[in-house]
Enzyme design. Structure first.
Site, PDB file in Angstrom:
ATOM      1  N   ARG A 296      72.405  36.712  64.778  1.00 18.33           N
ATOM      2  CA  ARG A 296      73.096  37.123  66.002  1.00 18.33           C
ATOM      3  C   ARG A 296      73.229  35.906  66.915  1.00 18.33           C
ATOM      4  O   ARG A 296      72.214  35.281  67.272  1.00 18.33           O
ATOM      5  CB  ARG A 296      72.285  38.181  66.772  1.00 18.33           C
ATOM      6  CG  ARG A 296      71.928  39.423  65.968  1.00 18.33           C
ATOM      7  CD  ARG A 296      73.052  40.419  65.901  1.00 18.33           C
ATOM      8  NE  ARG A 296      72.752  41.455  64.922  1.00 18.33           N
ATOM      9  CZ  ARG A 296      72.439  42.710  65.236  1.00 18.33           C
ATOM     10  NH1 ARG A 296      72.399  43.097  66.488  1.00 18.33           N
ATOM     11  NH2 ARG A 296      72.188  43.585  64.278  1.00 18.33           N
TER      12      ARG A 296
ATOM     13  N   GLU B 231      73.124  35.302  69.917  1.00 19.06           N
ATOM     14  CA  GLU B 231      72.726  35.854  71.213  1.00 19.06           C
ATOM     15  C   GLU B 231      72.881  34.766  72.266  1.00 19.06           C
ATOM     16  O   GLU B 231      72.250  33.725  72.182  1.00 19.06           O
ATOM     17  CB  GLU B 231      71.260  36.323  71.179  1.00 19.06           C
ATOM     18  CG  GLU B 231      70.959  37.442  70.205  1.00 19.06           C
ATOM     19  CD  GLU B 231      71.428  38.806  70.704  1.00 19.06           C
ATOM     20  OE1 GLU B 231      71.924  38.892  71.845  1.00 19.06           O
ATOM     21  OE2 GLU B 231      71.325  39.772  69.925  1.00 19.06           O
TER      22      GLU B 231
ATOM     23  N   ARG C 204      62.778  38.427  73.852  1.00 24.65           N
ATOM     24  CA  ARG C 204      62.869  39.376  72.738  1.00 24.65           C
ATOM     25  C   ARG C 204      64.117  39.222  71.872  1.00 24.65           C
ATOM     26  O   ARG C 204      64.408  40.079  71.039  1.00 24.65           O
ATOM     27  CB  ARG C 204      62.732  40.801  73.234  1.00 24.65           C
ATOM     28  CG  ARG C 204      63.718  41.166  74.304  1.00 24.65           C
ATOM     29  CD  ARG C 204      63.330  42.514  74.859  1.00 24.65           C
ATOM     30  NE  ARG C 204      64.460  43.150  75.479  1.00 24.65           N
ATOM     31  CZ  ARG C 204      64.618  44.455  75.528  1.00 24.65           C
ATOM     32  NH1 ARG C 204      63.762  45.256  74.957  1.00 24.65           N
ATOM     33  NH2 ARG C 204      65.641  44.963  76.147  1.00 24.65           N
ATOM     34  N   HIS C 205      64.857  38.146  72.093  1.00 25.15           N
ATOM     35  CA  HIS C 205      66.030  37.894  71.255  1.00 25.15           C
ATOM     36  C   HIS C 205      65.896  36.556  70.540  1.00 25.15           C
ATOM     37  O   HIS C 205      65.529  35.556  71.154  1.00 25.15           O
ATOM     38  CB  HIS C 205      67.305  37.857  72.106  1.00 25.15           C
ATOM     39  CG  HIS C 205      67.704  39.209  72.612  1.00 25.15           C
ATOM     40  ND1 HIS C 205      67.340  39.657  73.854  1.00 25.15           N
ATOM     41  CD2 HIS C 205      68.416  40.198  72.033  1.00 25.15           C
ATOM     42  CE1 HIS C 205      67.820  40.889  74.021  1.00 25.15           C
ATOM     43  NE2 HIS C 205      68.479  41.239  72.927  1.00 25.15           N
TER      44      HIS C 205
ATOM     45  N   GLU D 273      62.920  48.147  72.282  1.00 19.79           N
ATOM     46  CA  GLU D 273      63.635  48.747  71.147  1.00 19.79           C
ATOM     47  C   GLU D 273      63.240  48.057  69.842  1.00 19.79           C
ATOM     48  O   GLU D 273      63.338  46.836  69.728  1.00 19.79           O
ATOM     49  CB  GLU D 273      65.141  48.604  71.370  1.00 19.79           C
ATOM     50  CG  GLU D 273      65.963  49.173  70.232  1.00 19.79           C
ATOM     51  CD  GLU D 273      67.415  48.702  70.265  1.00 19.79           C
ATOM     52  OE1 GLU D 273      68.040  48.724  71.335  1.00 19.79           O
ATOM     53  OE2 GLU D 273      67.899  48.291  69.185  1.00 19.79           O
TER      54      GLU D 273
ATOM     55  N   SER E 190      67.469  50.781  65.636  1.00 23.27           N
ATOM     56  CA  SER E 190      68.643  51.609  65.927  1.00 23.27           C
ATOM     57  C   SER E 190      69.058  52.239  64.616  1.00 23.27           C
ATOM     58  O   SER E 190      68.994  51.580  63.574  1.00 23.27           O
ATOM     59  CB  SER E 190      69.838  50.759  66.322  1.00 23.27           C
ATOM     60  OG  SER E 190      69.868  50.522  67.635  1.00 23.27           O
TER      61      SER E 190
ATOM     62  N   ARG F 225      60.298  42.303  66.332  1.00 23.74           N
ATOM     63  CA  ARG F 225      60.103  43.183  67.495  1.00 23.74           C
ATOM     64  C   ARG F 225      58.816  43.992  67.321  1.00 23.74           C
ATOM     65  O   ARG F 225      58.068  44.192  68.272  1.00 23.74           O
ATOM     66  CB  ARG F 225      61.284  44.137  67.650  1.00 23.74           C
ATOM     67  CG  ARG F 225      62.575  43.467  68.097  1.00 23.74           C
ATOM     68  CD  ARG F 225      62.657  43.412  69.613  1.00 23.74           C
ATOM     69  NE  ARG F 225      63.858  42.728  70.064  1.00 23.74           N
ATOM     70  CZ  ARG F 225      64.992  43.347  70.399  1.00 23.74           C
ATOM     71  NH1 ARG F 225      65.082  44.667  70.313  1.00 23.74           N
ATOM     72  NH2 ARG F 225      66.014  42.650  70.828  1.00 23.74           N
TER      73      ARG F 225
HETATM   74  P1  AMO Z   1      71.043  46.862  66.067  1.00 20.76           P
HETATM   75  O1  AMO Z   1      72.122  45.898  66.399  1.00 20.76           O
HETATM   76  O2  AMO Z   1      70.551  47.736  67.169  1.00 20.76           O
HETATM   77  O3  AMO Z   1      71.523  47.847  64.901  1.00 20.76           O
HETATM   78  O4  AMO Z   1      69.827  46.076  65.439  1.00 20.76           O
HETATM   79  C1  AMO Z   1      68.743  46.773  64.841  1.00 20.76           C
HETATM   80  C2  AMO Z   1      67.418  46.187  65.263  1.00 20.76           C
HETATM   81  O5  AMO Z   1      67.377  44.803  64.974  1.00 20.76           O
HETATM   82  C3  AMO Z   1      66.583  44.127  65.921  1.00 20.76           C
HETATM   83  N1  AMO Z   1      67.371  43.060  66.577  1.00 20.76           N
HETATM   84  C4  AMO Z   1      66.870  41.894  66.996  1.00 20.76           C
HETATM   85  N2  AMO Z   1      65.634  41.376  66.949  1.00 20.76           N
HETATM   86  C5  AMO Z   1      65.440  40.141  67.464  1.00 20.76           C
HETATM   87  N3  AMO Z   1      66.420  39.380  67.996  1.00 20.76           N
HETATM   88  C6  AMO Z   1      67.682  39.859  68.070  1.00 20.76           C
HETATM   89  N4  AMO Z   1      68.645  39.088  68.572  1.00 20.76           N
HETATM   90  C7  AMO Z   1      67.954  41.160  67.553  1.00 20.76           C
HETATM   91  N5  AMO Z   1      69.072  41.926  67.446  1.00 20.76           N
HETATM   92  C8  AMO Z   1      68.692  43.075  66.858  1.00 20.76           C
HETATM   93  C9  AMO Z   1      66.129  45.150  66.932  1.00 20.76           C
HETATM   94  C10 AMO Z   1      67.135  46.253  66.750  1.00 20.76           C
HETATM   95  O6  AMO Z   1      66.643  47.508  67.137  1.00 20.76           O
HETATM   96  N6  AMO Z   1      73.513  48.186  61.890  1.00 20.76           N
HETATM   97  C11 AMO Z   1      72.574  48.664  62.899  1.00 20.76           C
HETATM   98  C12 AMO Z   1      71.391  49.332  62.254  1.00 20.76           C
HETATM   99  C13 AMO Z   1      71.703  50.631  61.578  1.00 20.76           C
HETATM  100  O7  AMO Z   1      72.312  51.496  62.233  1.00 20.76           O
HETATM  101  O8  AMO Z   1      71.327  50.796  60.404  1.00 20.76           O
HETATM  102  C14 AMO Z   1      72.105  47.466  63.728  1.00 20.76           C
HETATM  103  O9  AMO Z   1      72.151  46.333  63.327  1.00 20.76           O
HETATM  104  O10 AMO Z   1      64.832  45.571  66.546  1.00 20.76           O
END
Ligand code: AMO
Length: 444
Positions: A220, A222, A228-229, A367, A370, A418
């Protein structure tokens, strides 16, 4: 004193005990510290399993050898053969009296960061010399626990008949919105690093694989610099077919969390102690709160929120759920279409078209997951893709899998870091990644 050691006889420090009194043993590792008291010197040798004390007597070794052994720089790699002798004054209950000692790789001085010094070092400095930082038992403990957590997760998924798969991380289309895509030049085409295996998990449901999981990096871009990212995280993704609703997916997720935390408690106690943290296994079932009810609870607590929860309101909700339900882990359910719009693959609630069958799992206000029920009816899916302004043609490779028999299905994506971030109460998620990636960091 022999200055070469046969590494073929090496045992781990944890394999030694005072029961081996009188035997000749060989260990190897990093020289953590030397205490030279004049006539006697204590050398502490660390390997991944723990410490061992090598005791050097000047009278026995002679001045020259004694000076050489007690002068080896800290953190050099050394190997020792010697006699194991019980000694009640040593914390392990024994020491080694060396007969052979080899300096395999001498450490430079000064060290980039200390391994045993108590002086607080900034995370950035630690990450710059991560190989050295990882020599600290408290840092290693995080990764031992990470491994145990993941093992517990795999164990649970296998017990529930999930099959492990690997999908490509080089993709032609994003699944989680354009703003966090990393573009890459792929021969003569435009490609991206995968944000999530989302579309592939679903195609595998069309392939009839029924229950699958994948543990792999997700990327990502970000733009925000938060605790947390990260730009690359380990995503545990599952997908399952023939579900009745998202509840079936949530049941698997609850079981997964409870089993993996139980595994951590059972097998990781020594590492939790090293970090000084206590972990509680969450009780089943986890409380469920709809997003609308979460918003009401927050308004009552003097923190009204419209739309999705932000970091502060998520944290507050964590406090409320702990107080009200004694729960560290809880589901937030029934996200409105308005919030999940970019999640074009989300199924809408059949009893309320304003809502989706989507949920989050939060742990003390952060979180972790998802997921939800997916839209498996091709016409509805195409409409949802068009609604957010995407061109269904760009998703043809995915849509194909829906044209020839697609069962109802759902799944989730869980961020491993996370879970560790919250479970170990660490200040920054970067601590849970060996070599983290973020806006500013691409080395080491
Ligand atoms: P989502 O985008 O909410 O859902 O991502 C799912 C989980 O991935 C983790 N996460 C991260 N952890 C650390 N750094 C980040 N930048 C980051 N971005 C996401 C979180 C988050 O809850 N396709 C859907 C999933 C699905 O529906 O199966 C998805 O990617 O813990």
């Amino acid at each position: 004193m022999d200055d070469t050691v046969d590494l073929g006889n090496r045992v781990l420090n944890s394999g030694l005990s005072k029961d081996l009194a009188g035997q000749t043993v060989t260990v190897a590792g990093w020289l953590q510290d030397t205490r030279n008291l004049g006539g006697i010197a204590f050398l502490l040798i660390r390997d991944r399993s723990g410490l061992v004390q090598v005791t050097c007597l000047k009278k026995k070794l002679g001045d020259e050898v004694f000076a050489k052994l007690s002068g080896v720089p800290r953190e050099s790699v050394v190997a020792v053969t010697g006699e194991l002798k019980p000694n009640a004054q040593v914390s392990t209950g024994f020491e080694i009296l060396p007969t052979a000692f080899q300096v395999i790789s001498e450490a430079g001085t000064p060290l980039p960061i200390g391994v045993i010094d108590k002086v607080g070092v900034e995370l950035d400095t630690r990450l710059n010399s991560r190989f050295m930082d990882l020599r600290k038992p408290q840092v290693l403990a995080i990764f031992k626990l990470r491994e145990i957590l993941i093992r517990g997760m795999r164990e649970y998924l296998v017990s529930q008949r999930f099959m492990e798969v690997t999908t490509s991380k080089i993709v032609a289309a994003g699944a989680e919105g354009g703003s966090t895509l990393f573009p890459i030049k792929y021969f003569e085409q435009q490609a991206y690093l995968a944000q999530s295996p989302q579309l592939y998990k679903q195609m595998l449901m069309g392939a009839g694989l029924d229950r699958i999981y994948e543990l792999a990096p997700a990327y990502r871009a970000e733009q925000s610099d938060t605790v947390r990212h990260i730009a690359e995280f380990a995503s545990l993704d599952i997908e399952m077919s023939f579900i009745r609703s998202e509840e079936d997916v949530m049941n698997i997720l609850e079981g997964l969390m409870a089993h993996s935390l139980e595994t951590v408690l059972r097998e990781g106690k020594q590492y939790l102690d090293e970090l000084g943290v206590e972990v509680t296994v969450p009780k089943l079932p986890f409380p469920r709160v709809t997003l609308a009810d979460a918003q009401k609870l927050l308004a009552e607590a003097g923190m009204p929120v419209k739309g999705d929860l932000d970091t502060e309101s998520e944290k507050k909700l964590g406090e409320i759920m702990l107080e009200k339900h004694g729960a560290e882990m809880y589901f937030i359910t029934k996200f409105p279409v308005e919030i999940k719009k970019s999640t074009f693959y989300a199924m809408r609630d059949p009893s309320d078209p304003e809502l989706t069958n989507y949920f989050d799992l939060d742990y003390r206000g952060e979180e972790l997951v998802s997921g939800g029920q997916r839209e498996h009816r091709i016409n509805v899916l195409i409409n949802q893709i068009e609604e957010i302004g995407y061109n269904p043609k760009d998703f043809e490779f995915y849509l194909q899998a829906f044209r020839y028999g697609m069962p109802p299905h759902g799944g989730f994506g869980l961020g491993i870091e996370r879970v560790l971030h919250m479970m170990l109460r660490l200040p920054n998620i970067r601590e849970c990644v060996l070599f983290p990636r973020d806006m500013y960091r691409v080395v080491p």
